[in-house]
Design an enzyme around this catalytic site. Structure first.
Site, PDB file in Angstrom:
ATOM      1  N   HIS A  34      23.370  22.028  42.088  1.00  0.00           N
ATOM      2  CA  HIS A  34      24.080  20.460  42.030  1.00  0.00           C
ATOM      3  C   HIS A  34      23.551  20.272  43.568  1.00  0.00           C
ATOM      4  O   HIS A  34      24.063  18.808  43.899  1.00  0.00           O
ATOM      5  CB  HIS A  34      25.300  19.757  41.600  1.00  0.00           C
TER       6      HIS A  34
ATOM      7  N   ASP B  79      30.344  24.864  40.642  1.00  0.00           N
ATOM      8  CA  ASP B  79      30.283  25.257  39.081  1.00  0.00           C
ATOM      9  C   ASP B  79      28.676  25.183  38.650  1.00  0.00           C
ATOM     10  O   ASP B  79      27.578  24.833  39.238  1.00  0.00           O
ATOM     11  CB  ASP B  79      30.926  24.010  38.113  1.00  0.00           C
ATOM     12  N   GLU B  80      28.742  25.998  37.210  1.00  0.00           N
ATOM     13  CA  GLU B  80      27.213  25.765  36.398  1.00  0.00           C
ATOM     14  C   GLU B  80      25.818  26.246  37.671  1.00  0.00           C
ATOM     15  O   GLU B  80      24.834  25.821  37.641  1.00  0.00           O
ATOM     16  CB  GLU B  80      26.754  23.930  36.723  1.00  0.00           C
ATOM     17  N   ASN B  81      26.150  27.320  38.642  1.00  0.00           N
ATOM     18  CA  ASN B  81      24.954  27.792  39.449  1.00  0.00           C
ATOM     19  C   ASN B  81      24.458  29.014  38.899  1.00  0.00           C
ATOM     20  O   ASN B  81      24.946  30.243  38.213  1.00  0.00           O
ATOM     21  CB  ASN B  81      25.668  28.347  40.598  1.00  0.00           C
TER      22      ASN B  81
ATOM     23  N   GLU C 288      34.456  28.926  37.671  1.00  0.00           N
ATOM     24  CA  GLU C 288      33.676  29.695  38.120  1.00  0.00           C
ATOM     25  C   GLU C 288      33.742  30.503  39.488  1.00  0.00           C
ATOM     26  O   GLU C 288      33.655  31.545  39.835  1.00  0.00           O
ATOM     27  CB  GLU C 288      31.705  28.886  38.015  1.00  0.00           C
TER      28      GLU C 288
END
Length: 682
Positions: free
Chosen positions: A255, A319-321, A371
């Site tokens: 992000h 998160d969300e990597n 995560e």
């Protein structure tokens, strides 16, 4: 025998205690519901002579400032011209507030209080100044009235929170939220005893904090929309005054599009055109964890920024990597081999451990989305559990983290940006039925609601946070046994309007949007439709994140619609009751709604003079036609096969989304259609 008698006596005590509490919860509109409340026959009359005295060393002036605001809010609600607009020195005051210490605003802070309302005296006693603030909020919720007087209900309350962490996360990165938006939401949080403001400040769509060391972060990565350091100090002070901690979030290593637009040399892909992202979703730009300059940059930035936030917790996101740019970078692949890091998850853990050491030097405790939970992550890190059944897990990661020795906070189930009903959130208990040791339970700090801002602006954000968050706040404060949906909704209806007193715009801004759509003509027809429509849920409104950009209009009909559409909630319940009992009163109420909706299209057509209203024309017409069919069937006790065919066609059309909303009375209309088919066709 004595043991048996003791068990019987305890059982009887618990029975009568819970019976008395359940009867009181029907009477008083308190939210969150206190741990213990008992009523007496007294009531305290509110008049111009009301005064407040504070006993306690009010070093931070929290109690004084909140007592002043209490008097203003009380005067505004009652219209009474209170003579003393500030706390007085006379201990013989009407309301006496006593506390022992000034809270340091940590997870160890004591927020308990007692409140005793007698005929001529009100006492609030607390161990800390923040506990006193919580007592003042309860007192204000006990204002009652008759035709002659306003008065405080005569009760005694002993109260304390179930969880020490009761938060609201506001994302100011996707859509920037000005200081006044933040402050009014802090006021609302305090009114329902929430105590952590989680401020999401960086993401792909913007870096929202002024940096004097790295000025390109605001020059390039913020579109001119960021908080100055003085504004941040002001917000933190404002929150502290309300007994609310501020936890910042700087999301790394993913992000990171905005950061890399300003400083592309920190990126994981060379010769890549890094830009501030305009769409929503998960993107590839990621900080390069193999470069020492990345850690030097973050340490320098954090060294500048952390003094603005006195709280010990510092959220790094994490998160969300997906690591796609890592996979294509030979230097990073060699770095992984050198450090025996087999997966990108291992590499991110390496990155997190380095940041943990940086933050420890700055006296901060690292917090991140779940995560970051890996075998190598130090147990000093705090796990923010956001993934659950919706993300394919059997349950949230909260219990797993607590059992592994981590402090943890829950957000799974409390994602209010998904515009799910208040029922959906209120039915979730943060711990559920998990069996925990005393130490494991202590490590579960609490929970947060999360307001991601892909689809909200300052105009609409309040309507997506409130009033549902007030009900969720009760799950965080009150005992687990306080969970009756119907009773909660009765109390929430009152609290909803009290939130508006604090400046929350969730009610008035709907009409503002509808007036814009109607070109300042009558909005009655649009309001009627909006009361039975809700925005599409769980991100389906912006599927793939590419329908809306950050600068797209959020002044559409879907933005005026809210979860728990008012008439739809009542209509569904009324239809259910009618089908169960065939009660005439319920049928009368059903017919009233059907007649209203049947007539509404004629009013809608009077204002249907622009593309936005015209995009809703088929919805309005179809609602009108199905309502008339059903209304006539009930009135005439006749439902032809042609009527049935037309109704089925209309209901099929109405089941389809329209302009990013869904008609949420389709199911009860279907039920009435089936009733008419079974009872009125030959």
């Amino acid at each position: 025998m004595k043991r048996v008698l003791t068990i019987i006596m305890l059982s009887l005590f618990n029975y009568y205690y819970f019976y008395s509490q359940s009867s009181l919860i029907e009477k008083y509109n308190l939210m969150p519901w206190p741990q213990e409340i008992n009523e007496n026959s007294a009531s305290f009359n509110i008049d111009e002579q009301l005064t407040i005295h504070i006993s306690g060393e009010d070093a931070k002036q929290r109690v004084h400032n909140n007592a002043v605001q209490f008097l203003r809010r009380l005067a505004n609600r009652t219209g009474i011209f209170i003579d003393a607009g500030f706390p007085i020195e006379n201990k013989n005051a009407s309301i006496n507030i006593n506390f022992d210490a000034v809270s340091k605003l940590t997870t160890e802070s004591d927020e308990s209080y007692s409140l005793d309302i007698k005929k001529s005296k009100i006492s609030i006693n607390a161990k800390t100044d923040v506990g006193a603030l919580r007592g003042l909020e309860t007192l204000l919720q006990l204002v009652h009235f008759n035709k002659s007087n306003y008065y405080f209900e005569g009760v005694s309350v002993n109260d304390s929170p179930r969880f020490v962490w009761r938060g609201l996360m506001i994302d100011a990165a996707r859509h920037f939220q000005p200081v006044d938006v933040i402050k009014r939401n802090l006021d609302a949080m305090a009114s329902v005893k929430m105590n952590v403001f989680h401020w999401h400040l960086t993401d792909d769509q913007g870096f929202r904090v002024e940096s004097k060391v790295f000025p390109r972060l605001q020059e390039v990565a913020a579109d001119g929309l960021f908080y100055t350091q003085e504004q941040i100090k002001d917000v933190v002070k404002y929150a502290s005054n309300l007994g609310i901690r501020v936890v910042p979030e700087f999301d790394v290593p993913g992000h990171a599009s905005a950061i890399l637009a300003a400083y592309p040399e920190l990126g994981s892909k060379e010769d890549y055109n890094y830009n501030v992202e305009r769409f929503s979703g998960i993107f590839n730009p990621t900080l390069n964890p193999s470069k020492e300059v990345t850690y030097l940059f973050l340490e320098t930035l954090f060294r500048e920024i952390t003094p603005l936030f006195p709280d010990e917790y510092f959220h790094i996101g994490g998160d969300e990597n997906e690591g796609k740019h890592w996979d294509g970078n030979e230097e990073i692949q060699e770095f992984k081999k050198k450090h025996n890091l087999k997966t990108n998850h291992d590499l991110q853990t390496f990155f997190n451990i380095k940041l943990d050491k940086v933050l420890k030097k700055l006296d901060k405790k690292l917090m991140g989305w779940d995560e970051i939970l890996t075998p190598s992550t130090p147990t000093t890190a705090v796990i923010h559990s956001w993934r659950g059944k919706h993300e394919g897990l059997k349950q949230s990661t909260l219990i797993k983290a607590a059992k592994k020795g981590y402090q943890t906070v829950l957000s799974a189930g409390f994602y209010i940006d998904r515009v799910l009903s208040v029922d959906n959130h209120y039915n979730i208990d943060p711990i559920g039925n998990a069996v925990l040791t005393k130490d494991e339970r202590k490590r579960i700090l609490g929970a947060e609601t999360t307001m991601w801002s892909e689809l909200v602006t300052p105009l609409t954000i309040d309507s997506r946070i409130w009033p549902r968050t007030a009900a969720i706040a009760e799950r965080f404060w009150s005992s687990k046994e306080v969970n009756d949906l119907d009773n909660m909704k009765k109390r929430l209806k009152v609290i909803n309007f009290q939130l508006e007193e604090l400046g929350i715009t969730h009610i008035k801004n709907r009409d503002l949007i509808l007036r814009n759509i109607a070109n300042h003509k009558s909005i009655d027809a649009l309001k009627t439709l909006s009361n039975i429509c809700e925005p599409l849920k769980v991100y389906s409104r912006n599927k793939g994140g590419t329908e809306y950009k950050t600068f797209s209009p959020f002044t559409l009909f879907a933005d005026a619609c809210v979860p728990d559409a008012e008439d739809a909630v009542v209509f569904k319940k009324t239809v259910t009751l009618f089908l169960k009992s065939k009660d005439k009163n319920n049928l009368h109420n059903i017919l009233t709604y059907l007649k209203k909706w049947s007539d509404n299209d004629a009013e809608f057509e009077k204002i249907n003079q622009n593309p936005i209203t015209n995009s809703l024309a088929s919805l309005s017409k179809n609602v009108s036609q199905i309502s008339k069919l059903l209304f006539d069937a009930f009135q005439n006790k006749k439902y032809t096969n042609e009527d049935l065919k037309n109704a089925n066609t209309l209901l099929k059309k109405l089941k389809e989304p329209c302009q990013d909303i869904e008609l949420v009375v389709v199911e009860p209309l279907n039920q009435l259609n089936a009733f008419c088919k079974n009872n009125y066709t030959n």
